[in-house]
Design a protein around this motif. Structure first.
Motif, PDB file in Angstrom:
ATOM      1  N   ASP A 136      32.667  88.355 105.728  1.00 49.62           N
ATOM      2  CA  ASP A 136      33.843  88.322 106.588  1.00 49.62           C
ATOM      3  C   ASP A 136      34.698  87.108 106.238  1.00 49.62           C
ATOM      4  N   THR A 137      34.043  85.984 105.984  1.00 50.40           N
ATOM      5  CA  THR A 137      34.751  84.771 105.597  1.00 50.40           C
ATOM      6  C   THR A 137      35.510  84.981 104.293  1.00 50.40           C
ATOM      7  N   LYS A 138      34.857  85.619 103.324  1.00 55.01           N
ATOM      8  CA  LYS A 138      35.511  85.876 102.040  1.00 55.01           C
ATOM      9  C   LYS A 138      36.735  86.764 102.233  1.00 55.01           C
ATOM     10  N   ALA A 139      36.616  87.787 103.074  1.00 53.99           N
ATOM     11  CA  ALA A 139      37.738  88.695 103.309  1.00 53.99           C
ATOM     12  C   ALA A 139      38.938  87.936 103.871  1.00 53.99           C
ATOM     13  N   ALA A 140      38.685  87.039 104.818  1.00 50.55           N
ATOM     14  CA  ALA A 140      39.780  86.278 105.432  1.00 50.55           C
ATOM     15  C   ALA A 140      40.407  85.315 104.429  1.00 50.55           C
ATOM     16  N   LEU A 141      39.575  84.626 103.651  1.00 48.91           N
ATOM     17  CA  LEU A 141      40.105  83.675 102.667  1.00 48.91           C
ATOM     18  C   LEU A 141      40.883  84.393 101.574  1.00 48.91           C
ATOM     19  N   LEU A 142      40.370  85.521 101.122  1.00 45.45           N
ATOM     20  CA  LEU A 142      41.076  86.287 100.091  1.00 45.45           C
ATOM     21  C   LEU A 142      42.429  86.765 100.610  1.00 45.45           C
ATOM     22  N   ALA A 143      42.459  87.207 101.871  1.00 46.53           N
ATOM     23  CA  ALA A 143      43.717  87.648 102.478  1.00 46.53           C
ATOM     24  C   ALA A 143      44.725  86.503 102.525  1.00 46.53           C
ATOM     25  N   ALA A 144      44.238  85.306 102.872  1.00 47.52           N
ATOM     26  CA  ALA A 144      45.129  84.152 102.927  1.00 47.52           C
ATOM     27  C   ALA A 144      45.665  83.800 101.552  1.00 47.52           C
ATOM     28  N   LYS A 145      44.787  83.792 100.547  1.00 48.48           N
ATOM     29  CA  LYS A 145      45.186  83.408  99.196  1.00 48.48           C
ATOM     30  C   LYS A 145      46.141  84.428  98.567  1.00 48.48           C
ATOM     31  N   GLU A 146      45.955  85.685  98.905  1.00 57.31           N
ATOM     32  CA  GLU A 146      46.784  86.733  98.289  1.00 57.31           C
ATOM     33  C   GLU A 146      48.132  86.904  98.976  1.00 57.31           C
ATOM     34  N   ASN A 147      48.296  86.371 100.177  1.00 55.81           N
ATOM     35  CA  ASN A 147      49.492  86.695 100.953  1.00 55.81           C
ATOM     36  C   ASN A 147      50.322  85.495 101.399  1.00 55.81           C
ATOM     37  N   CYS A 148      49.949  84.295 100.963  1.00 50.64           N
ATOM     38  CA  CYS A 148      50.780  83.128 101.234  1.00 50.64           C
ATOM     39  C   CYS A 148      50.422  82.018 100.270  1.00 50.64           C
ATOM     40  N   ASN A 149      51.240  80.997 100.234  1.00 52.00           N
ATOM     41  CA  ASN A 149      50.981  79.830  99.384  1.00 52.00           C
ATOM     42  C   ASN A 149      50.614  78.600 100.206  1.00 52.00           C
ATOM     43  N   LEU A 150      50.217  78.812 101.447  1.00 49.47           N
ATOM     44  CA  LEU A 150      49.891  77.698 102.337  1.00 49.47           C
ATOM     45  C   LEU A 150      48.494  77.162 102.066  1.00 49.47           C
ATOM     46  N   PRO A 151      48.242  75.895 102.386  1.00 45.58           N
ATOM     47  CA  PRO A 151      46.870  75.390 102.328  1.00 45.58           C
ATOM     48  C   PRO A 151      45.981  76.192 103.279  1.00 45.58           C
ATOM     49  N   VAL A 152      44.709  76.315 102.904  1.00 46.49           N
ATOM     50  CA  VAL A 152      43.765  77.084 103.727  1.00 46.49           C
ATOM     51  C   VAL A 152      42.529  76.234 103.999  1.00 46.49           C
ATOM     52  N   PHE A 153      42.227  76.030 105.287  1.00 45.58           N
ATOM     53  CA  PHE A 153      41.005  75.385 105.728  1.00 45.58           C
ATOM     54  C   PHE A 153      40.073  76.467 106.256  1.00 45.58           C
ATOM     55  N   VAL A 154      38.778  76.320 105.998  1.00 44.59           N
ATOM     56  CA  VAL A 154      37.808  77.333 106.429  1.00 44.59           C
ATOM     57  C   VAL A 154      36.611  76.648 107.074  1.00 44.59           C
ATOM     58  N   SER A 155      36.235  77.088 108.267  1.00 46.23           N
ATOM     59  CA  SER A 155      35.013  76.556 108.878  1.00 46.23           C
ATOM     60  C   SER A 155      34.159  77.695 109.413  1.00 46.23           C
ATOM     61  N   ASN A 156      32.857  77.515 109.297  1.00 42.77           N
ATOM     62  CA  ASN A 156      31.887  78.522 109.696  1.00 42.77           C
ATOM     63  C   ASN A 156      31.056  78.057 110.880  1.00 42.77           C
ATOM     64  N   ALA A 157      30.520  79.026 111.612  1.00 49.89           N
ATOM     65  CA  ALA A 157      29.716  78.743 112.801  1.00 49.89           C
ATOM     66  C   ALA A 157      28.232  78.932 112.469  1.00 49.89           C
ATOM     67  N   TYR A 158      27.482  77.846 112.513  1.00 50.64           N
ATOM     68  CA  TYR A 158      26.070  77.861 112.140  1.00 50.64           C
ATOM     69  C   TYR A 158      25.173  77.885 113.375  1.00 50.64           C
ATOM     70  N   GLY A 159      24.015  78.528 113.224  1.00 49.10           N
ATOM     71  CA  GLY A 159      23.041  78.568 114.297  1.00 49.10           C
ATOM     72  C   GLY A 159      22.119  77.368 114.273  1.00 49.10           C
ATOM     73  N   GLU A 160      21.165  77.352 115.188  1.00 47.92           N
ATOM     74  CA  GLU A 160      20.236  76.228 115.282  1.00 47.92           C
ATOM     75  C   GLU A 160      19.383  76.070 114.029  1.00 47.92           C
ATOM     76  N   ASP A 161      19.235  77.162 113.263  1.00 51.28           N
ATOM     77  CA  ASP A 161      18.457  77.091 112.022  1.00 51.28           C
ATOM     78  C   ASP A 161      19.285  76.578 110.846  1.00 51.28           C
ATOM     79  N   GLY A 162      20.532  76.217 111.092  1.00 52.44           N
ATOM     80  CA  GLY A 162      21.380  75.696 110.027  1.00 52.44           C
ATOM     81  C   GLY A 162      21.927  76.760 109.104  1.00 52.44           C
ATOM     82  N   LYS A 163      21.915  78.020 109.535  1.00 51.78           N
ATOM     83  CA  LYS A 163      22.409  79.122 108.705  1.00 51.78           C
ATOM     84  C   LYS A 163      23.392  79.968 109.506  1.00 51.78           C
ATOM     85  N   LEU A 164      24.203  80.743 108.787  1.00 52.75           N
ATOM     86  CA  LEU A 164      25.076  81.695 109.455  1.00 52.75           C
ATOM     87  C   LEU A 164      24.253  82.852 110.016  1.00 52.75           C
TER      88      LEU A 164
END
Length: 806
Positions: free
Chosen positions: A153-181
């Motif tokens: 899902d993260t890749k889909a959003a980042l690819l959409a941003a890169k393909e459709n604008c020239n703006l800087p893109v920041f990305v952050s993910n939500a991790y669980g208590e085990d330190g993984k997505l």
């Protein structure tokens, strides 16, 4: 000054939470916060102005859930335009004198993508693209993709941003208590993929408080060569009088953030539960800290959807068996679309110790573009190893890379100008570690010096495309020694020079060296050892070969790579009597390891082999009763995966694929039982819904799938379900169990309202709650009977209740 220029020399401050503040302003349970951009603009402006006044540099627009799945095109544009206008008004009317920027905020659309869900990757890209285009149109300064709990899902959003604008893109993910997505990705796996695709800053937000994210942050800082951001919650949530409150206050929060900034965090803010007071305290305590410089960590990484593989001292094994060259049986599988055979080859290589799988499906008579996409997709559904996409067809290469979940190896580029012009743009766009063959328009040089010269040319050209040499791995081309007695020497000399003088990683298809000779494994394994001694970083090889694996484990032990010779001791016994692998093996089915499982059906379900599970069930129905198959084969297999999931040795994708495989088995059983008088398995009725106002149904769908596999009759009411509809269904069916899901802080009050109504109208029902924002304390405070941290916890509790009532 744009945000990236400002970031070079400064700590950048993000804003804090929005949802909890809107609740305090009167946002009702089930109401969409994005509509307040139009209906209550003065409240949005005031909140955002307060953040700017507190010292925030970047305000996130009130568009977290603004996407085309939730709003029609006209309303979506209206809401995003209003959101950006509100943020601009807040910026212009703020008393703060700091640099200020407006980020288009994009949250997860709440869908699990295929193969683990039902939403297509390119459809996801299209959904995010609509939001990005509108945000860019109306003047956002950057894109901020946040709270993503799945790598794909993260890749889909980042690819959409890169393909459709020239703006800087920041990305952050939500991790669980085990330190993984949620779907299993580690922080370093996300670093590999996101940095490879060109994200301008990456990091973590939501789910946990600052102290719980220390390990995640440290991993980002160790591996990331771009700025790292952090936006934690104000600790853990609970409900007080229908309002969500948190247990970490501004002073403690800002103390924690100070420590993170000293370690190297360059972008700091807050998520759920934080307010302008939290940001002001953080700014005050960190404003005089000298920013830690962002440096190139020079880490060579590839990744799957769960983990990264790093190329360093220990050689990496790349399984070569998914390739039709010289393999009659594999060619038949490609022609006959026999995907199960191909998957079997992949599983066998994984079990034999391969770290990466080479994937080559090139046959003249098949559609390579579609086959490469399909095989890569199906392999990633059941195997968590990174893949090496191996093709000379540029169209097939791009099709596979676009849909690859992670950062792939790319095989290959070479010194030909035309080939570099075709391949390097794909590497730059999708990320990847590209295999560089030391040949050019004049062919393969016989001299080592000329191969090194080609390598230098490739490094220079790659740099022009913005590709660092850490993402280049050089293949100095093993040629058959039976045709040229100096072939091995030239290959090894070039390999040594590239590794130790040019500072690049190296790879070889080692088996080529022995072509045309008898007992090929013997000479190949010795060449493999010589290559490792000369600096070989990775070998494309056959992990089924005992001679090769003996060389590998011995080399690691002798080079102090294997602590206490532990891997050697554990594995070498497997190969003491191993016979050399000959071409005859290619005519047989892929080897199957069955030592861990009581039956082939059990293994097929655990490994997620859907078609195989159905075929084996049909065979078993000739000798066993349907219910015996369920209790002796299917349920034990699900329990193996369930226990692995609970112990964190297996992750959500494996849980889902094994559940789908078991469903295929169940379907065959249902077909047989339709003509039988034998009773079916039924553990009772279970009503499940995502609460009013929440359109995220990933968790709910996973729970539904697991419950159905364990024999529950599930009434799935979908998402954004009013509490009255939930209660009505429970009463009409006298269901003993109810499951409620919520992802967002703003929708938990709707969960509490539903529970209150259930207590009044259906007091017999046990209520199970789950979702990213919930904790045990939170669940207790809203009156739930059970808090389920994941799908298997729901299954375990439901089975306990069913057994207690039976």
């Amino acid at each position: 000054m744009n945000v990236l220029e400002y970031l070079k020399d400064n700590i950048v401050y993000l804003d804090g939470g929005m949802g909890t503040l809107l609740q305090k302003e009167g946002l009702k349970p089930g109401e969409f916060p994005e509509r307040w951009n139009v209906s209550h603009p003065e409240i949005i402006v005031n909140i955002q102005r307060n953040y700017f006044d507190a010292g925030t540099n970047i305000i996130c627009t009130n568009t977290f859930g603004a996407n085309s799945l939730k709003f029609d095109d006209e309303e979506l544009e209206t809401l995003i335009k209003a959101a950006i206008d509100n943020a601009r008004t807040a910026k212009e009317t703020s008393k703060g004198t700091q640099e200020k920027f407006i980020a288009l905020d994009i949250g997860s659309m709440g869908k699990l993508l295929k193969p683990f869900g039902d939403f297509d990757f390119d459809d996801a890209v299209d959904v995010y693209a609509k939001t990005v285009k509108i945000g860019a149109k109306y003047g956002a300064d950057l894109i901020y993709i946040e709270t993503m709990n799945d790598s794909y899902d993260t890749k889909a959003a980042l690819l959409a941003a890169k393909e459709n604008c020239n703006l800087p893109v920041f990305v952050s993910n939500a991790y669980g208590e085990d330190g993984k997505l949620m779907t299993g990705a580690t922080p370093v796996a996300m670093v590999a993929m996101l940095e490879g695709m060109g994200a301008d800053a990456i990091g973590a937000n939501c789910s946990l408080g600052p102290k719980q994210l220390v390990g995640v942050v440290e991993e980002y800082l160790e591996y990331a060569s771009v700025p790292v951001l952090l936006k934690p919650n104000a600790g853990l949530p609970r409900s007080e009088n229908g309002i969500t409150v948190y247990d970490v206050y501004p002073d403690e929060f800002s103390d924690d953030m100070l420590e993170f900034v000293k370690k190297g965090i360059r972008i700091a803010g807050g998520c759920c539960g934080t307010t302008p007071e939290y940001i002001a305290a953080t700014v005050q305590k960190t404003k005089d800290v000298t920013p830690v410089p962002v440096t190139n960590k020079n880490r060579t990484l590839v990744s799957s959807y769960t983990h990264a593989v790093e190329f360093k001292k220990s050689p990496i094994l790349i399984g070569e068996r998914i390739n039709p060259t010289g393999k009659k049986r594999f060619k038949e599988a490609l022609r006959n679309n026999d995907i199960d055979y191909i998957l079997g080859e992949g599983l066998t290589q994984q079990e034999k110790g391969a770290h990466i799988l080479d994937v080559n499906v090139g046959l003249p008579e098949i559609d390579e573009v579609e086959m490469l996409k399909k095989v890569s997709f199906e392999l990633q559904a059941i195997i968590d190893l990174p893949l090496q996409i191996d093709t000379t067809d540029v169209i097939a290469m791009e099709a596979a890379l676009r849909r690859y979940n992670g950062k792939a190896m790319i095989n290959s580029v070479n010194g030909k100008a035309e080939v570099m012009k075709e391949i390097f743009p794909l590497v730059k766009k999708y990320g990847g570690l590209v295999v560089c063959l030391t040949l050019d328009e004049d062919g393969i040089p016989s001299e080592a010096e000329k191969r090194v010269k080609i390598a230098k040319k490739i490094i220079k050209t790659a740099k022009k495309y913005g590709i660092d040499k850490k993402d280049l791995i050089f293949d100095t081309l093993a040629m058959t020694v039976s045709a040229d007695q100096n072939a091995a020497l030239a290959t090894l000399e070039a390999l040594h020079t590239i590794k130790y003088e040019l500072g690049c990683h190296t790879s070889l298809g080692v088996s080529n060296i022995s072509f045309g000779l008898p007992n090929r494994d013997i000479i190949t394994s010795v060449f493999f050892t010589l290559a490792m001694e000369n600096g070989l970083s990775a070998a494309i090889m056959n992990p089924n070969s005992g001679e090769m694996m003996k060389s590998y484990y011995s080399f690691r032990a002798l080079h102090a790579i294997d602590d206490n010779c532990a891997d050697y001791i554990e594995n070498i016994g497997k190969y003491l009597t191993a016979a050399p692998v000959t071409a005859a093996a290619d005519n047989k089915d892929a080897a199957v390891s069955n030592t861990e499982y009581e039956s082939e059906l059990q293994r097929a379900i655990v490994k997620g082999l859907k078609e195989k599970a159905g075929e084996l069930t049909i065979e078993l129905l000739n000798t066993e009763k349907p219910l015996d198959i369920v209790t002796s084969h299917i349920i034990p297999a699900l329990d193996i995966v369930g226990k692995g999931f609970e112990k964190k040795t297996m992750y959500l994708p494996q849980l889902l694929m094994s559940a789908e495989a078991s469903q295929c088995a169940f379907e065959k059983i249902k077909e047989r039982m339709a003509d039988s008088t034998e009773p079916s398995v039924n553990h009772g009725k279970f009503v499940i819904a995502t609460v009013h106002g929440d359109i995220h149904d990933i968790g709910k769908n996973i729970v539904k799938l697991m419950l159905e596999n364990y024999g529950f009759e599930v009434y799935d009411l979908g998402k954004d379900v009013p509490c009255e509809e939930v209660v009505k269904t429970v009463v009409e069916n006298h269901a003993p169990l109810v499951g409620l899901s919520a992802l967002m802080t703003t929708t938990v009050p709707a969960m509490e309202e539903t529970i209150k109504l259930l207590r009044k109208e259906a007091p017999w029902a046990k209520v199970i709650v789950g979702g990213a924002v919930l904790t045990q304390e939170y669940a207790d405070s809203i009156g739930a009977d059970y808090y389920a941290k994941d799908a298997m916890a729901t299954v375990r509790y439901s089975m306990e209740m069913a057994n207690a009532n039976s």
